[in-house]
Design a protein around this motif. Structure first.
Motif, mmCIF file in Angstrom:
data_model
loop_
_atom_site.group_PDB
_atom_site.id
_atom_site.type_symbol
_atom_site.label_atom_id
_atom_site.label_comp_id
_atom_site.label_asym_id
_atom_site.label_seq_id
_atom_site.Cartn_x
_atom_site.Cartn_y
_atom_site.Cartn_z
ATOM 1 N N GLU A 53 -2.781 5.207 5.893
ATOM 2 C CA GLU A 53 -3.050 6.212 4.839
ATOM 3 C C GLU A 53 -3.597 5.371 3.782
ATOM 4 O O GLU A 53 -4.228 5.856 2.786
ATOM 5 N N GLU A 56 -7.281 5.113 4.361
ATOM 6 C CA GLU A 56 -7.929 6.572 4.079
ATOM 7 C C GLU A 56 -7.954 6.691 2.369
ATOM 8 O O GLU A 56 -9.116 7.237 2.130
ATOM 9 N N ALA A 59 -11.039 4.653 0.803
ATOM 10 C CA ALA A 59 -12.516 5.071 1.228
ATOM 11 C C ALA A 59 -13.296 5.186 0.010
ATOM 12 O O ALA A 59 -13.118 5.778 -1.044
#
Length: 135
Positions: A53, A56, A59
């Motif tokens: 997580e 992500e 990013a």
């Protein structure tokens, strides 16, 4: 995509463990023989789902310009790889920027890293030593 964006994306993708520090008291890791001077992290996150997580949340926008704001960092993240070696140290500035030694870059989803920190404090209390600061 800027070369630095690709380089940082590769570092983040290879992360398997994260140590989270409050930037106000952070000092870079000393040599192995002087560990007594090491600052205690807010958290050491090894949970595979939590690390995924975070990857992500970190990013980067592909079109992000590399900037140099010279402003203070709120949170420091030490990124560790599968071999148990620290391979990067990055900072979070506000909820939408990441700081690397070579400059600041914008995150793809502003606020996602802040939400990750908040969820970590609330739902993964077993890995948090202290509450993380708000971004």
């Amino acid at each position: 995509m800027h070369g630095l964006v690709q380089e940082i994306a590769a570092l983040i993708a290879g992360t398997c463990m994260v140590r989270v520090f409050d930037a106000s008291g952070y000092r870079p890791p000393p040599p192995a023989r002087k560990r007594r001077d090491r600052v205690t992290p807010l958290a050491e996150v090894r949970d595979a789902l939590a690390v995924r997580e975070l990857r992500e949340a970190l990013a980067l926008r592909p079109d992000t310009p590399v900037m140099d704001w010279m402003s203070g960092t709120d949170v420091i993240l030490e990124l560790w790889n599968r071999d148990g070696a620290q391979h990067a140290t990055i900072g979070l500035l506000s909820p939408d920027q990441l700081r690397h030694d070579d400059g600041e870059l914008r995150l793809l989803d502003p606020g996602k890293a802040a939400r990750w920190l908040a969820l970590g404090a609330e739902y993964r209390a077993e890995v948090w030593h202290r509450r993380p600061p708000r971004l």
